[in-house]
Design a protein around this motif. Structure first.
Motif, PDB file in Angstrom:
ATOM      1  N   ALA A 227      -9.057   4.676  -4.430  1.00  0.00           N
ATOM      2  CA  ALA A 227      -7.988   5.129  -3.537  1.00  0.00           C
ATOM      3  C   ALA A 227      -7.901   4.244  -2.300  1.00  0.00           C
ATOM      4  O   ALA A 227      -6.803   3.907  -1.833  1.00  0.00           O
ATOM      5  CB  ALA A 227      -8.221   6.583  -3.133  1.00  0.00           C
ATOM      6  N   THR A 228      -9.058   3.842  -1.771  1.00  0.00           N
ATOM      7  CA  THR A 228      -9.083   2.986  -0.581  1.00  0.00           C
ATOM      8  C   THR A 228      -8.480   1.617  -0.888  1.00  0.00           C
ATOM      9  O   THR A 228      -7.682   1.084  -0.109  1.00  0.00           O
ATOM     10  CB  THR A 228     -10.527   2.816  -0.076  1.00  0.00           C
ATOM     11  N   ILE A 229      -8.858   1.053  -2.025  1.00  0.00           N
ATOM     12  CA  ILE A 229      -8.340  -0.263  -2.418  1.00  0.00           C
ATOM     13  C   ILE A 229      -6.825  -0.199  -2.602  1.00  0.00           C
ATOM     14  O   ILE A 229      -6.089  -1.088  -2.157  1.00  0.00           O
ATOM     15  CB  ILE A 229      -9.017  -0.735  -3.719  1.00  0.00           C
ATOM     16  N   HIS A 230      -6.351   0.847  -3.248  1.00  0.00           N
ATOM     17  CA  HIS A 230      -4.907   1.003  -3.488  1.00  0.00           C
ATOM     18  C   HIS A 230      -4.145   1.044  -2.164  1.00  0.00           C
ATOM     19  O   HIS A 230      -3.119   0.368  -1.999  1.00  0.00           O
ATOM     20  CB  HIS A 230      -4.655   2.279  -4.289  1.00  0.00           C
ATOM     21  N   THR A 231      -4.654   1.821  -1.214  1.00  0.00           N
ATOM     22  CA  THR A 231      -4.010   1.918   0.103  1.00  0.00           C
ATOM     23  C   THR A 231      -3.990   0.570   0.807  1.00  0.00           C
ATOM     24  O   THR A 231      -2.964   0.135   1.343  1.00  0.00           O
ATOM     25  CB  THR A 231      -4.752   2.945   0.981  1.00  0.00           C
ATOM     26  N   MET A 232      -5.132  -0.105   0.797  1.00  0.00           N
ATOM     27  CA  MET A 232      -5.236  -1.387   1.483  1.00  0.00           C
ATOM     28  C   MET A 232      -4.312  -2.436   0.875  1.00  0.00           C
ATOM     29  O   MET A 232      -3.597  -3.147   1.594  1.00  0.00           O
ATOM     30  CB  MET A 232      -6.682  -1.878   1.433  1.00  0.00           C
ATOM     31  N   GLU A 233      -4.306  -2.537  -0.430  1.00  0.00           N
ATOM     32  CA  GLU A 233      -3.529  -3.597  -1.069  1.00  0.00           C
ATOM     33  C   GLU A 233      -2.030  -3.349  -0.939  1.00  0.00           C
ATOM     34  O   GLU A 233      -1.246  -4.296  -0.867  1.00  0.00           O
ATOM     35  CB  GLU A 233      -3.964  -3.748  -2.525  1.00  0.00           C
ATOM     36  N   ASP A 234      -1.627  -2.088  -0.871  1.00  0.00           N
ATOM     37  CA  ASP A 234      -0.215  -1.792  -0.601  1.00  0.00           C
ATOM     38  C   ASP A 234       0.208  -2.371   0.747  1.00  0.00           C
ATOM     39  O   ASP A 234       1.284  -2.967   0.880  1.00  0.00           O
ATOM     40  CB  ASP A 234       0.018  -0.274  -0.603  1.00  0.00           C
ATOM     41  N   HIS A 235      -0.646  -2.184   1.753  1.00  0.00           N
ATOM     42  CA  HIS A 235      -0.330  -2.696   3.092  1.00  0.00           C
ATOM     43  C   HIS A 235      -0.386  -4.225   3.128  1.00  0.00           C
ATOM     44  O   HIS A 235       0.474  -4.873   3.743  1.00  0.00           O
ATOM     45  CB  HIS A 235      -1.302  -2.121   4.123  1.00  0.00           C
TER      46      HIS A 235
END
Length: 277
Positions: free
Chosen positions: A202-210
């Motif tokens: 979940a953290t990776i998904h959030t970061m890579e979206d940004h």
């Protein structure tokens, strides 16, 4: 008199937090200070994660963790059954860890977990064949009742830039009038809790979206105010994101870092590379 504790945990990374909490309870009982408990729980987390990912059948195998300690010395042993898809001998693993210890790279995106952490935060580490069929990794540490010295803060990258700018002439050369420029955009991402194997996706998904939305010249701020723990996998992603962001001419800033997290960033050398506040 030496006390011993043996725990058998299913090979499931969602139990990483449980393993860390149990380890801290044992470290505290043995007499380690709070900061040393924080350091050593990361070592145990690394050993458990390696045993699950590389030496076990996920969700089927059992990882065995044992603790033994007296008034002066603490020993922890983590064993797997060797049924994982990646087969590594104890000798080969020793050589891998030694190589990673000798040639550390702060912006390397993998291999920074077990080698650096185990060598710098333990007195001795041993790797041999486990009776369970896989690998047994044991670390030994003298019991430290006093907290380690506070990590020396490194000069952040933007401070170095500001120092260079102070050397420039205070009176700029005359230039033709131009329209006022807009301030570069700043994106702030607030991270929370313990960033480990269970919360990583979940953290990776959030970061890579940004990151994918960042434009050249902008700034990405990671707010660690509510972050209690990071593991080596996330450190690897930080290094990878740093490399990607640099290529896009974006500035990465990490702020509100607590002592325990800063300790880890200092250990692996990322606080020398990143703008950590």
């Amino acid at each position: 008199m030496k006390q011993t504790i043996e725990i058998k945990i299913p090979a499931d990374l969602s139990l990483s937090s449980t393993v860390r909490n149990m380890a801290v309870t044992v470290f505290t009982s043995a007499g380690f200070s709070k900061e040393w408990c924080n350091r050593l729980k990361l070592v145990v987390d690394e050993l458990f994660m390696n045993a699950v990912q590389y030496g076990s059948t996920y969700g089927v195998s059992v990882v065995q963790i044992s603790f033994a300690f007296d008034a002066k010395t603490f020993e922890c042993c983590v064993e797997d059954d060797g049924t994982g898809t990646i087969k590594v001998s104890p000798k080969a693993l020793k050589e891998m860890l030694l190589d990673e210890k000798i040639t550390p790279n702060p912006t390397q995106t993998s291999g920074r977990g077990l080698s650096v952490i185990a060598h710098l935060w333990t007195d001795h580490i041993d790797i041999k064949k486990s009776a369970l069929g896989g690998i047994m990794i044991t670390f030994v540490k003298t019991i430290e009742s006093q907290d380690p010295p506070t990590p020396v803060p490194h000069t952040p990258l933007n401070a170095l830039v500001n120092l260079e700018r102070k050397k420039e002439p205070t009176t700029p050369p005359l230039a033709s009038p131009s329209k006022p420029s807009l301030s570069p955009p700043v994106t702030t991402v607030k991270l929370n809790g313990e960033i480990d194997a269970e919360t990583m996706d979940a953290t990776i998904h959030t970061m890579e979206d940004h990151i994918h939305q960042l434009s050249s010249g902008s700034t990405l701020v990671l707010d660690f105010k509510n972050v209690d723990y990071i593991n080596s996998t996330f450190i690897g992603y930080l290094a990878a994101w740093h490399n990607e962001i640099i290529s896009k001419s974006v500035h990465l800033q990490i702020k509100n870092v607590n002592v325990a997290v800063r300790d880890v960033l200092d250990l692996v050398g990322l606080s020398n590379v990143l703008d950590v506040q």
